[in-house]
Design a protein around this motif. Structure first.
Motif, PDB file in Angstrom:
ATOM      1  N   ASP A 184      -5.311  -2.281  -7.101  1.00 23.19           N
ATOM      2  CA  ASP A 184      -5.460  -1.114  -6.230  1.00 23.19           C
ATOM      3  C   ASP A 184      -5.871   0.157  -6.978  1.00 23.19           C
TER       4      ASP A 184
ATOM      5  N   ARG B 162      -3.026  -4.606 -11.645  1.00 23.99           N
ATOM      6  CA  ARG B 162      -3.102  -4.147 -10.261  1.00 23.99           C
ATOM      7  C   ARG B 162      -4.538  -4.240  -9.796  1.00 23.99           C
TER       8      ARG B 162
ATOM      9  N   THR C  92       4.695   1.764  -6.429  1.00 24.18           N
ATOM     10  CA  THR C  92       3.375   1.755  -7.060  1.00 24.18           C
ATOM     11  C   THR C  92       3.001   3.124  -7.628  1.00 24.18           C
TER      12      THR C  92
ATOM     13  N   TRP D 282       0.822  -1.205   0.000  1.00 28.27           N
ATOM     14  CA  TRP D 282       0.000   0.000   0.000  1.00 28.27           C
ATOM     15  C   TRP D 282       0.859   1.260   0.000  1.00 28.27           C
TER      16      TRP D 282
END
Ligand SMILES: Nc1nc2c(c(=O)[nH]1)N[C@@H](CNc1ccc(C(=O)N[C@@H](CCC(=O)N[C@@H](CCC(=O)N[C@@H](CCC(=O)O)C(=O)O)C(=O)O)C(=O)O)cc1)CN2
Ligand code: MET
Ligand SMILES: [Zn+2]
Length: 776
Positions: free
Chosen positions: A584, A582, A404, A399
């Motif tokens: 997310d 992904r 990312t 996270w």
């Protein structure tokens, strides 16, 4: 106790053992007995591995030598005469249906020449199944020594009681089609088929099977009323058999069943229902509410379609919700779907950086996740406290990881303007400019991009990857390959050349390896069809293109060619869909990042003197949400925009091609048209040319090359056959519009058949070229 369950396990083995064995068998290097023994070894290994992980409900009959739907086609003797007439060994007949068979006459046997059955995408995945093909008056008969029984007994002998997996009768027929020239609606055959299921299920019960997983994923689709209506009589009949057959767990996946929830009362005597709550968690309550008073619910909480570590906290929460409503004995913790779509084990990945490796979970790891979640729900979270803590740490680390997020990519995305989605001029102006530059004849011939990926190419690439040869040596080798394919295309008399893609391991992985934001694996193979596997790269962060990816090879190829050279790229949607995306950020954001990277590549190719550029989007159709409605419209809107964003940076005179390898384009024709590609090549050889009617109905103005022969099989199409195909196409498309090309790239073929097939193709095109030249 809450049980854990796997819906299906990958078949290939830790080192793609099944691929190697089947290909060796086809090549005459392995005997039939050896092949069968290898299958048996793999099944046993996979059952044991699941047992050792502590899985309570282990599947059998999930294994197949080619495809599980094809297994059922043979199991039910739903085999067209053109295969049975040769009296082949069952395994050879099976492979003949999967991949076609062409064999010269020998002293012992007569010649064989049959094409394969049609192969299509399994729902919205990159796995392909063989389409059941039925005849008017079709009869079914259970094969002797039915595979599900044999494999159940095999596991039993090894001390493992499994739950056999069958494709349910409604889905089997709903996925099928009438053979060419036949009128029957497959679902109308359900009463014919049912006795075969009865017989099979009875035999499974006699063999000792307590439960059977019966897959009815068609329940997640928008079903025509006649298909939907079929569930009630089928399952009433089967459950009416009581103890004569095993208890049935009806499995659905890849979507929700809420829109078909009115089918559930008819299924209330079915022992259990499985739903995918990774994809559609919101269906949980509705389905719980619709269950019968004793029915079990199998909750799919571990993703069978992606490689991200399961978030234990949310999975346990969802499972507990089910337990609160139903009690521990009525809930099963399961994979969302078969694990077929995930690679075998993360343990084989020696080159992944620890940081990202910790974010992933492959099939073997998922079996452990399932037992952990089941234990958390059975004995309380504290009983697996360490695992839960480690998991939450890993989820958190991903996270907050710097990997990312790339502000530069986000900034560029925020500066996209509407003109970036538009070509400079409309098609008539573009095509005139292109024609002036390219000077192509009527019925131009071309190929879809790849030429045979020979053993030699793979060996050299492997040596380069291992550092046994230098980059310069490898480059030299690739240049030589390009020279060879250019020369061959000259000899064949093709009109638009390709460089043959020898430098590419795969059309998606190759780009994944060259883009920032991706990681790629060394052993994470997943079955795509038959023995063919892919190694989907993994999108972990924002995507950008640090340097040109294909320009060197295409520029070189163009420099040695006396005809137009087509540059070859994989489009944004296909890069997205055939990677592990992904979870997310929304897929549309990832597609847009890919589109920007590809846009730069397209512009660079043009600047390098490549004036025909093909941007392949074979996964565009498969990404279409399974159900009609808003979600589908949204998808089509961002998918089309990504494609247009990737190709619209060029001059009018640069010809943009796109390629699709599926023929089911009717239900999203408007999206295909909206791509505004100058030339489309589409798979068509296995379907009725009538499908092309949609191009007429919609007055499609641009150029089209419907594939004239199937490339999945080594079978060589004759010139006559190809002429017939072209003739059929001319009923729907104008000669000015029509290109002549194969269904797809030729990488899986051998040179021998490739050359002969292309000679026949070019001759067929020349025949029409002359015919129409005379007519004018
Ligand atoms: N991603 C993706 N999805 C797709 C397609 C596609 O092309 N790509 N096409 C459609 C049909 N599907 C297909 C899927 C795979 C293959 C295919 O040819 N796969 C190859 C592997 C391709 C590959 O990545 N090859 C690598 C690795 C090859 C390899 O096995 N190397 C050996 C070593 C070399 C040797 O001794 O052979 C090894 O690693 O052990 C390379 O060429 O570099 C295979 O199964 O054989 C074709 C079509 C739909 N979906
Ligand atoms: C699966 S679509 C393949 C397109 C690619 N250009 C090839 O020829 O291999
Ligand atoms: Zn294709």
């Amino acid at each position: 106790m809450v049980q854990s369950s796997v819906l299906g396990f990958p078949r290939m083995g830790v080192n793609r053992d099944l691929k190697k064995a089947t290909e060796a068998y086809w090549g005459g290097k392995l005997s039939q007995a050896e092949l069968l023994a290898e299958g048996k070894r793999l099944r046993l290994e996979h059952w044991k591995l699941q047992k050792d992980a502590g899985i309570d409900i282990i599947p059998s009959n999930d294994f197949s030598f080619y495809d599980h739907v094809l297994d059922h086609i043979q199991l039910f003797s739903c085999i067209p005469d053109k295969y049975t007439k040769y009296n082949l060994d069952p395994i050879d007949e099976f492979f003949a249906m999967g991949r076609g068979l062409q064999k010269p006459q020998t002293d012992k046997d007569s010649a064989v020449d049959v094409p394969s059955l049609e192969m299509v995408k399994w729902f919205d995945s990159n796995y392909h199944y063989v389409k059941p093909t039925v005849q008017d008056g079709q009869k079914f008969k259970l094969k002797s020594d039915p595979k599900p029984v044999v494999e159940f007994l095999e596991a039993k002998e090894a001390g493992i009681i499994t739950r056999p997996v069958l494709v349910g009768p409604v889905t089997f027929l709903a996925l099928g089609k009438a053979d060419r020239g036949q009128k029957v609606d497959p679902i109308s055959l359900v009463e014919e088929l049912l006795p075969v299921y009865e017989e099979l299920l009875t035999k499974l019960k006699e063999a000792g099977a307590e439960t059977v997983q019966i897959d009815e994923p068609s329940l997640v689709l928008d079903l025509p009323p006649r298909v939907k209506k079929a569930f009630k009589p089928v399952y009433e009949k089967l459950t009416g058999l009581g103890d004569k057959i095993p208890k049935l767990v009806l499995a659905t996946y890849f979507g929700d069943i809420v829109h078909n929830i009115d089918v559930l009362p008819a299924l209330s005597d079915v022992y259990g229902i499985h739903i995918d709550i990774v994809r559609n968690p919101e269906q949980l309550e509705t389905v719980i509410g619709a269950l019968g008073p004793k029915q079990l619910l199998s909750v799919g909480v571990v993703d069978g379609r992606n490689i991200w570590k399961t978030n234990f906290r949310t999975a346990v929460e969802k499972a507990e919700k089910a337990v609160q409503a139903l009690g521990k004995d009525r809930v099963i913790i399961a994979s969302s779907s078969s694990l077929l779509h995930t690679p075998h084990t993360l343990e084989s990945e020696k080159k992944l950086e620890d940081e990202v490796k910790d974010w992933f979970s492959f099939a073997v790891q998922k079996t452990h996740e399932l037992t952990t979640i089941a234990k958390a729900v059975t004995d309380g979270r504290f009983s697996v406290r360490d695992q839960l803590e480690a998991n939450s740490k890993s989820i958190h680390a991903r996270w907050i990881s710097a990997r990312t997020n790339d502000p530069k990519v986000k900034d560029r995305q925020s500066k996209i303007t509407p003109v970036m989605f538009e070509r400079k001029s409309p098609f008539p102006i573009r095509i005139a400019a292109q024609q002036k530059l390219l000077n192509l004849p009527l019925f131009p011939t071309t190929t879809i991009g790849s030429f045979p990926q020979t053993k030699e190419i793979r060996i050299q690439r492997n040596r380069f990857t291992k550092g046994e040869i230098t980059a310069e040596e490898y480059e030299k080798f690739i240049e030589k390959e390009i020279q060879d394919v250019v020369k061959i295309q000259e000899e064949l008399g093709l009109d638009v050349y390709v460089h043959g893609e020898p430098e590419r391991n795969d059309m998606v992985q190759y780009f994944g390896e060259r883009l920032t934001g991706y990681v790629f694996t060394t052993h994470a193979w997943v079955q795509s069809y038959g023995s063919r596997c892919v190694r989907p790269p993994i999108i972990v962060g924002d995507i950008s293109r640090p340097a040109p990816m294909t320009v060197k090879e295409s520029k070189y190829a163009a420099s040695i060619s006396n005809k137009p050279m087509k540059g070859m790229l994989t489009g944004p949607i296909t890069c997205l869909r055939w990677s592990y995306p992904r979870d997310d950020i929304h897929q549309s954001v990832q597609a847009e990042q890919l589109a920007l990277a590809l846009r730069d590549e397209v512009v660079d190719l043009e600047a390098a003197g490549v004036y025909v550029i093909q941007v392949d989007e074979p996964a565009l159709r498969e990404g279409l949400p399974l159900r009609k409605g808003l979600e589908r419209e949204n998808y089509l809107s961002w998918a089309v925009k990504s494609f247009r964003l990737s190709v619209s940076g060029v001059q009018d005179s640069t010809q943009i091609h796109s390629h699709f390898c599926y023929s089911e384009f009717q239900d999203f024709f408007s999206a295909i048209a909206a791509l505004d590609a100058d030339v489309l090549s589409i798979e068509n050889s296995k379907s009725d040319a009538k499908l092309l009617k949609v191009f007429v109905d919609e007055a499609y103005p641009r150029h089209i090359g419907p594939g004239v022969y199937d490339i999945h099989s080594p079978r060589i199409p004759s010139e006559e056959e190809i002429k017939d195909r072209i003739q059929e196409m001319l009923e729907y498309l104008s000669p000015e519009q029509l290109w002549v090309d194969p269904d797809c790239g030729l990488k899986t073929r051998q040179w021998k058949e490739t050359k002969t097939s292309l000679i026949n193709m070019v001759n067929a095109a020349k025949f029409y070229r002359e015919k129409y030249a005379k007519a004018n």
